[in-house]
Design a protein around this motif. Sequence first.
Motif, PDB file in Angstrom:
ATOM      1  N   LYS A 162      -8.460   7.795  -3.795  1.00 49.20           N
ATOM      2  CA  LYS A 162      -8.695   6.634  -2.924  1.00 49.20           C
ATOM      3  C   LYS A 162      -8.242   5.371  -3.649  1.00 49.20           C
ATOM      4  CE  LYS A 162     -12.666   8.664  -0.609  1.00 49.20           C
ATOM      5  NZ  LYS A 162     -14.087   8.533  -0.310  1.00 49.20           N
ATOM      6  N   PRO A 163      -7.823   4.362  -2.891  1.00 46.48           N
ATOM      7  CA  PRO A 163      -7.409   3.105  -3.524  1.00 46.48           C
ATOM      8  C   PRO A 163      -8.569   2.452  -4.273  1.00 46.48           C
ATOM      9  CG  PRO A 163      -6.740   3.160  -1.224  1.00 46.48           C
ATOM     10  CD  PRO A 163      -7.616   4.345  -1.450  1.00 46.48           C
ATOM     11  N   ASN A 174      -4.403   4.856  -7.661  1.00 38.62           N
ATOM     12  CA  ASN A 174      -5.592   5.310  -6.929  1.00 38.62           C
ATOM     13  C   ASN A 174      -6.566   5.979  -7.894  1.00 38.62           C
ATOM     14  OD1 ASN A 174      -4.385   4.393  -4.641  1.00 38.62           O
ATOM     15  ND2 ASN A 174      -3.996   6.401  -3.765  1.00 38.62           N
ATOM     16  N   THR A 200      -0.057   5.425   6.232  1.00 37.05           N
ATOM     17  CA  THR A 200      -1.274   4.866   5.643  1.00 37.05           C
ATOM     18  C   THR A 200      -2.450   5.024   6.610  1.00 37.05           C
ATOM     19  OG1 THR A 200       0.056   3.232   4.472  1.00 37.05           O
ATOM     20  CG2 THR A 200      -2.301   2.794   4.646  1.00 37.05           C
ATOM     21  N   SER A 213      -9.739  -1.639   5.024  1.00 37.19           N
ATOM     22  CA  SER A 213     -10.434  -1.933   3.770  1.00 37.19           C
ATOM     23  C   SER A 213      -9.619  -2.875   2.908  1.00 37.19           C
ATOM     24  CB  SER A 213     -10.706  -0.642   2.998  1.00 37.19           C
ATOM     25  OG  SER A 213     -11.547   0.203   3.731  1.00 37.19           O
ATOM     26  N   SER A 247       2.541  -1.741   4.311  1.00 35.30           N
ATOM     27  CA  SER A 247       2.026  -0.378   4.189  1.00 35.30           C
ATOM     28  C   SER A 247       3.074   0.632   4.620  1.00 35.30           C
ATOM     29  CB  SER A 247       0.756  -0.212   5.030  1.00 35.30           C
ATOM     30  OG  SER A 247       1.052  -0.424   6.384  1.00 35.30           O
ATOM     31  N   ARG A 304      -8.306   3.386   7.979  1.00 34.32           N
ATOM     32  CA  ARG A 304      -9.451   2.942   7.173  1.00 34.32           C
ATOM     33  C   ARG A 304      -8.983   2.254   5.896  1.00 34.32           C
ATOM     34  NH1 ARG A 304     -14.891   6.131   6.529  1.00 34.32           N
ATOM     35  NH2 ARG A 304     -14.470   6.072   8.725  1.00 34.32           N
ATOM     36  N   THR A 305      -7.938   2.775   5.267  1.00 35.23           N
ATOM     37  CA  THR A 305      -7.399   2.158   4.049  1.00 35.23           C
ATOM     38  C   THR A 305      -6.831   0.784   4.361  1.00 35.23           C
ATOM     39  OG1 THR A 305      -6.860   4.341   3.155  1.00 35.23           O
ATOM     40  CG2 THR A 305      -5.737   2.457   2.178  1.00 35.23           C
ATOM     41  N   LEU A 319       0.848  -1.192   0.000  1.00 37.65           N
ATOM     42  CA  LEU A 319       0.000   0.000   0.000  1.00 37.65           C
ATOM     43  C   LEU A 319       0.883   1.242   0.000  1.00 37.65           C
ATOM     44  CD1 LEU A 319      -2.574  -1.067   2.735  1.00 37.65           C
ATOM     45  CD2 LEU A 319      -2.784  -1.322   0.274  1.00 37.65           C
TER      46      LEU A 319
END
Length: 184
Positions: free
Chosen positions: A90-91, A86, A125, A132, A121, A128-129, A66
């Motif tokens: 957002k991803p 992205n 990071t 998810s 990551s 929430r990412t 990430l």
Amino acid sequence: MAIRRRLETDPDLDITSFMSLMTVLVPVLLLNMVFSHISVLNLNLPGLSDASAEEQKENRQLEMVLRAEYIDINYPAGIRVKRIPNRDGKPDLKLVSDVLQEIKRALRDKDIDKKDLVILSEPGTPYRTLVSAMDTARSFRAVVAASVVDAELFPQISLGDAPQGDDLAQSGQRQNEQLAGNGL
């Protein structure tokens, strides 16, 4: 001498207010139990082992790296299968899920039952990412017999730190040489 006895009667207990309290309290407590559902995630943390065994195992690892601008999917470790930029800041987790499904199918065709994935990551990071990405890597929604179910992808998730930019530049040559030979 005559003993005089009093006739004592026990007073009746008035439990009306207590019953009213229970009538209100029981449904409230039952409703709160539904909303306080606790989820438990099993994570594997890297252990201490000798370097030779770690190198052999590391080469067969599926990695999701990430980054702030993109997500890299690597298999084996360090060899990029797909870079997913992205979308709108957002991803693009839908595309990540599609790529992981393709990798799972390709591994299954080679009779490899892989259930583990390493998510690497960067230090900044967002939480929430990360959550998810873990949910996306664990399962995907599939339609089976006219009903939607969660199909398994890679349920055994390990977390780690993403390599710095310099590590990527050094492994870039090796990656370009081996990218065509990974078979995915």
